[in-house]
Design a protein around this motif. Structure first.
Motif, PDB file in Angstrom:
ATOM      1  N   MET A  48     -13.377 -14.594   2.516  1.00 31.67           N
ATOM      2  CA  MET A  48     -12.336 -14.058   3.392  1.00 31.67           C
ATOM      3  C   MET A  48     -12.104 -12.599   3.028  1.00 31.67           C
ATOM      4  SD  MET A  48     -10.402 -14.915   5.928  1.00 31.67           S
ATOM      5  CE  MET A  48     -10.415 -16.710   5.820  1.00 31.67           C
ATOM      6  N   PRO A  49     -12.194 -11.656   3.974  1.00 27.46           N
ATOM      7  CA  PRO A  49     -11.973 -10.237   3.658  1.00 27.46           C
ATOM      8  C   PRO A  49     -10.607 -10.011   3.019  1.00 27.46           C
ATOM      9  CG  PRO A  49     -12.897 -10.500   5.856  1.00 27.46           C
ATOM     10  CD  PRO A  49     -12.561 -11.875   5.380  1.00 27.46           C
ATOM     11  N   GLU A  50     -10.565  -8.980   2.120  1.00 28.52           N
ATOM     12  CA  GLU A  50      -9.333  -8.708   1.401  1.00 28.52           C
ATOM     13  C   GLU A  50      -8.217  -8.229   2.322  1.00 28.52           C
ATOM     14  OE1 GLU A  50     -10.212  -5.956  -1.657  1.00 28.52           O
ATOM     15  OE2 GLU A  50     -11.460  -7.351  -2.827  1.00 28.52           O
ATOM     16  N   THR A  51      -8.577  -7.625   3.445  1.00 29.14           N
ATOM     17  CA  THR A  51      -7.557  -7.098   4.357  1.00 29.14           C
ATOM     18  C   THR A  51      -7.002  -8.163   5.301  1.00 29.14           C
ATOM     19  OG1 THR A  51      -9.291  -6.446   5.913  1.00 29.14           O
ATOM     20  CG2 THR A  51      -8.544  -4.788   4.312  1.00 29.14           C
ATOM     21  N   VAL A  52      -7.396  -9.398   5.076  1.00 31.44           N
ATOM     22  CA  VAL A  52      -6.961 -10.496   5.956  1.00 31.44           C
ATOM     23  C   VAL A  52      -5.997 -11.391   5.183  1.00 31.44           C
ATOM     24  CG1 VAL A  52      -7.694 -12.513   7.276  1.00 31.44           C
ATOM     25  CG2 VAL A  52      -9.074 -10.432   7.312  1.00 31.44           C
ATOM     26  N   GLN A  53      -4.884 -11.732   5.840  1.00 32.95           N
ATOM     27  CA  GLN A  53      -3.889 -12.624   5.245  1.00 32.95           C
ATOM     28  C   GLN A  53      -3.808 -13.904   6.085  1.00 32.95           C
ATOM     29  OE1 GLN A  53      -0.161 -10.550   4.989  1.00 32.95           O
ATOM     30  NE2 GLN A  53      -0.782  -9.355   3.185  1.00 32.95           N
ATOM     31  N   VAL A  54      -3.840 -15.056   5.408  1.00 36.56           N
ATOM     32  CA  VAL A  54      -3.724 -16.359   6.065  1.00 36.56           C
ATOM     33  C   VAL A  54      -2.258 -16.754   6.106  1.00 36.56           C
ATOM     34  CG1 VAL A  54      -4.374 -18.785   6.017  1.00 36.56           C
ATOM     35  CG2 VAL A  54      -6.020 -17.027   5.308  1.00 36.56           C
ATOM     36  N   GLN A  55      -1.726 -16.950   7.315  1.00 36.02           N
ATOM     37  CA  GLN A  55      -0.316 -17.324   7.511  1.00 36.02           C
ATOM     38  C   GLN A  55      -0.257 -18.612   8.332  1.00 36.02           C
ATOM     39  OE1 GLN A  55       1.322 -13.881   9.446  1.00 36.02           O
ATOM     40  NE2 GLN A  55       1.154 -12.580   7.631  1.00 36.02           N
ATOM     41  N   ASP A  56      -0.582 -19.721   7.684  1.00 39.28           N
ATOM     42  CA  ASP A  56      -0.594 -21.034   8.334  1.00 39.28           C
ATOM     43  C   ASP A  56      -1.552 -21.025   9.531  1.00 39.28           C
ATOM     44  OD1 ASP A  56      -0.033 -23.664   8.724  1.00 39.28           O
ATOM     45  OD2 ASP A  56       1.889 -23.334   9.721  1.00 39.28           O
ATOM     46  N   THR A  57      -1.018 -21.086  10.738  1.00 38.51           N
ATOM     47  CA  THR A  57      -1.887 -21.128  11.926  1.00 38.51           C
ATOM     48  C   THR A  57      -2.282 -19.736  12.400  1.00 38.51           C
ATOM     49  OG1 THR A  57       0.034 -21.159  13.404  1.00 38.51           O
ATOM     50  CG2 THR A  57      -0.856 -23.284  12.713  1.00 38.51           C
TER      51      THR A  57
ATOM     52  N   ALA B  93      -3.720 -12.785   9.907  1.00 37.33           N
ATOM     53  CA  ALA B  93      -3.262 -11.412  10.099  1.00 37.33           C
ATOM     54  C   ALA B  93      -4.264 -10.452   9.475  1.00 37.33           C
ATOM     55  CB  ALA B  93      -1.882 -11.215   9.484  1.00 37.33           C
ATOM     56  N   VAL B  94      -4.777  -9.506  10.282  1.00 42.28           N
ATOM     57  CA  VAL B  94      -5.712  -8.484   9.813  1.00 42.28           C
ATOM     58  C   VAL B  94      -4.934  -7.187   9.676  1.00 42.28           C
ATOM     59  CG1 VAL B  94      -7.868  -7.268  10.263  1.00 42.28           C
ATOM     60  CG2 VAL B  94      -7.594  -9.658  10.984  1.00 42.28           C
ATOM     61  N   GLN B  95      -4.746  -6.721   8.419  1.00 40.91           N
ATOM     62  CA  GLN B  95      -3.951  -5.523   8.184  1.00 40.91           C
ATOM     63  C   GLN B  95      -4.641  -4.272   8.711  1.00 40.91           C
ATOM     64  OE1 GLN B  95      -3.324  -5.604   3.962  1.00 40.91           O
ATOM     65  NE2 GLN B  95      -1.739  -7.198   4.070  1.00 40.91           N
ATOM     66  N   LYS B  96      -5.950  -4.187   8.546  1.00 38.56           N
ATOM     67  CA  LYS B  96      -6.701  -3.040   9.034  1.00 38.56           C
ATOM     68  C   LYS B  96      -8.098  -3.507   9.415  1.00 38.56           C
ATOM     69  CE  LYS B  96      -8.154   1.660   7.885  1.00 38.56           C
ATOM     70  NZ  LYS B  96      -8.163   2.725   6.859  1.00 38.56           N
ATOM     71  N   VAL B  97      -8.520  -3.119  10.598  1.00 39.60           N
ATOM     72  CA  VAL B  97      -9.829  -3.522  11.096  1.00 39.60           C
ATOM     73  C   VAL B  97     -10.873  -2.530  10.594  1.00 39.60           C
ATOM     74  CG1 VAL B  97     -11.217  -3.930  13.162  1.00 39.60           C
ATOM     75  CG2 VAL B  97      -8.793  -4.576  13.143  1.00 39.60           C
TER      76      VAL B  97
ATOM     77  N   GLY C 275     -10.268   0.985  12.500  1.00 36.05           N
ATOM     78  CA  GLY C 275      -9.022   1.678  12.223  1.00 36.05           C
ATOM     79  C   GLY C 275      -7.805   1.016  12.850  1.00 36.05           C
ATOM     80  N   GLN C 276      -8.021   0.011  13.652  1.00 38.49           N
ATOM     81  CA  GLN C 276      -6.886  -0.683  14.279  1.00 38.49           C
ATOM     82  C   GLN C 276      -6.089  -1.432  13.215  1.00 38.49           C
ATOM     83  OE1 GLN C 276      -8.089  -3.430  17.318  1.00 38.49           O
ATOM     84  NE2 GLN C 276      -6.051  -4.313  17.564  1.00 38.49           N
ATOM     85  N   THR C 277      -4.773  -1.465  13.403  1.00 35.43           N
ATOM     86  CA  THR C 277      -3.899  -2.171  12.466  1.00 35.43           C
ATOM     87  C   THR C 277      -3.167  -3.296  13.190  1.00 35.43           C
ATOM     88  OG1 THR C 277      -2.121  -0.593  12.888  1.00 35.43           O
ATOM     89  CG2 THR C 277      -3.576  -0.124  11.025  1.00 35.43           C
ATOM     90  N   SER C 278      -2.716  -4.245  12.392  1.00 37.89           N
ATOM     91  CA  SER C 278      -1.909  -5.370  12.904  1.00 37.89           C
ATOM     92  C   SER C 278      -2.645  -6.127  14.006  1.00 37.89           C
ATOM     93  CB  SER C 278      -0.553  -4.857  13.432  1.00 37.89           C
ATOM     94  OG  SER C 278       0.167  -4.221  12.395  1.00 37.89           O
ATOM     95  N   ALA C 279      -3.823  -6.619  13.671  1.00 43.10           N
ATOM     96  CA  ALA C 279      -4.564  -7.502  14.576  1.00 43.10           C
ATOM     97  C   ALA C 279      -4.371  -8.945  14.102  1.00 43.10           C
ATOM     98  CB  ALA C 279      -6.042  -7.133  14.598  1.00 43.10           C
TER      99      ALA C 279
END
Length: 469
Positions: A281-290, A293-297, A253-257
């Protein structure tokens, strides 16, 4: 005989040394290329010595001597054509004299360095001479540079320093905190009689050595202070990678990891690639260069993330395995600590207030009274007390005090010394009526039950009797 021979030889050397000193010259003459130098020579006070001829001899080495200028009073001046300074040498005076046959050399060259001998032919003592050394100075050209190397365990040259075309040879030293070694300087004699010096610094370069400071220091006679060349090492290596951001504390339930891929390399990394061990790669994960970002754990984050970085020399990678925990129950540790601190502070304030109040109470008890005593009371004697009827043999009837104090003054009159009103009193009949109303028929006043403690009349006593119930 041996001792006599040694003594004679010693005397002869002293005499020859004294005679040699009669020819006065400059012991050392310093010059730079292209300048004009003067070589001085004198034979003062010859006395009985007859000077017949003077010659200047150039001695570049002990095995090479050349006449460069000759003067004879009868035959004049001669400058040999085969001398190294032909065309550039002349006597100062024209015509010269035997007492002062000094010479000048124009446009001196580095090859003109050596010993110049002023030699007199005399009679009867023979030849006498004085020696001057011409020292040619040449300011060197100094350079220094680093060598780009790849990280390795084998010592290689990482920096070079050179002092070229100097005279005399320069001195090279190194200043650095690196744990390397300095090579033996290489000395090169140039055709123009200058000297070049080369020095190198060797090290087994490591990635941590990249960018470290190293300086070459050149010292030379022509420079008022050493010349310093500060440099930074250049060590190339593949990327070194580390993933940060996860410390085994992610919960459901953690956000912004976030995960961050930290990488360094020389040359700089060119590409950064995120992967998972499962390949998806999980759908809730965003790749931002280096950064990842995990939107929701949630449970799908329970996987291994891999960061791979590349440069021209190769690649490096790091990985981290995520274990999602249950949500943390109860207040956070910071909130607990804050609550404990608040409770401690509140208790401390309460304790402080209690201590202050008790001190004030103790001070009031121990100190002098701050209020006036109550007014004196007058007692009734048996004869003065109003009589009341009492039922005969009534067991419920209770005896009250034998004497009743009556206030002499009221409180307001007592506390106000300026007020002189008569204090209020009440009659025995009023008291009897009050008791009858409250006790519903219970009556007061058994004359036999009164214990008379005093017969003092009104105003005769101010002592309050004890109360018997």
């Amino acid at each position: 005989m041996n001792m006599s021979g040694l003594f004679s030889a010693l005397i002869l050397l002293i005499i020859q040394g004294a005679l040699a000193q009669r020819v006065r010259v400059d012991q050392e003459v310093v010059s730079y290329p292209g300048q004009t130098v003067t070589m001085r020579c004198q034979f003062p006070n010859p006395g009985g010595t007859q000077l017949t001829q003077v010659s200047w001899i150039f001695e570049r080495t002990d095995a090479e001597r050349t006449n460069i200028a000759v003067f004879h009073p009868n035959f004049g001046v001669n400058y040999p054509d085969r001398s190294p300074v032909a065309g550039r040498v002349r006597f100062i005076t024209d015509p010269p004299t035997l007492e002062n046959p000094s010479i000048q050399i124009t446009d001196v060259k580095m090859t003109d360095e050596g010993r110049y001998i002023c030699e007199y032919a005399t009679y009867p003592s023979g030849n006498e001479q004085g020696v001057s050394s011409l020292v040619m100075l040449a300011k060197p050209k100094n350079t220094a540079s680093t060598v780009t190397v790849a990280a390795s365990e084998t010592p290689v040259v990482v920096a070079r320093c050179e002092s070229s075309n100097g005279r005399p040879a320069a001195t090279i030293s190194w200043s650095t905190s690196l744990n390397g070694n300095v090579t033996t300087p290489i000395k090169t004699e140039n055709p123009d009689n200058t000297v070049s010096i080369q020095s190198a610094y060797m090290l087994a370069p490591q990635p941590s050595d990249n960018g470290k400071d190293i300086s070459c220091v050149v010292t030379h006679r022509t420079m008022t202070q050493p010349e310093t060349f500060p440099m930074k090492l250049v060590v190339e290596y593949p990327p070194r990678v580390k993933i940060v951001g996860y410390e085994n504390n992610w919960y459901r339930g953690q956000t912004s990891a976030y995960l961050t891929c930290q990488a360094d390399g020389n040359p700089n990394p060119t590409t950064v690639t995120w992967k998972t061990l499962s390949g998806l790669m999980p759908e809730t994960v965003q790749v931002q260069d280096t950064r990842l970002a995990v939107q929701k754990v949630d449970d799908v984050i329970n996987t291994t993330f891999i960061c791979e970085v590349k440069n021209s020399l190769g690649y490096g990678k790091d990985q981290v395995t995520i274990f999602v925990r249950e949500p943390i129950q109860g207040p956070a540790t910071g909130a607990i600590i804050a609550g404990i601190l608040c409770v401690i502070i509140l208790l401390a304030l309460i304790a402080t207030a209690i201590v202050i109040v008790r001190k004030r109470q103790r001070k009031n008890i121990d100190g002098p009274p701050t209020h006036k005593p109550p007014p004196p009371m007058k007692t009734y004697s048996y004869s003065e007390r109003p009589s009341i009827s009492k039922p005969v043999n009534d067991p419920q009837f209770m005896d009250y005090e034998t004497e009743k104090a009556e206030p002499m003054t009221n409180l307001s009159a007592y506390h106000d010394d300026k007020d002189h009103h008569e204090p209020s009193r009440y009659s025995w009949e009023d008291k009897q009526t009050s008791y009858q109303d409250e006790d519903e028929g219970r009556m007061m006043g058994d004359e036999d039950d009164y214990y008379v403690t005093s017969s003092a009349s009104r105003g005769s006593s101010f002592m309050s009797p004890a109360v018997v119930v």
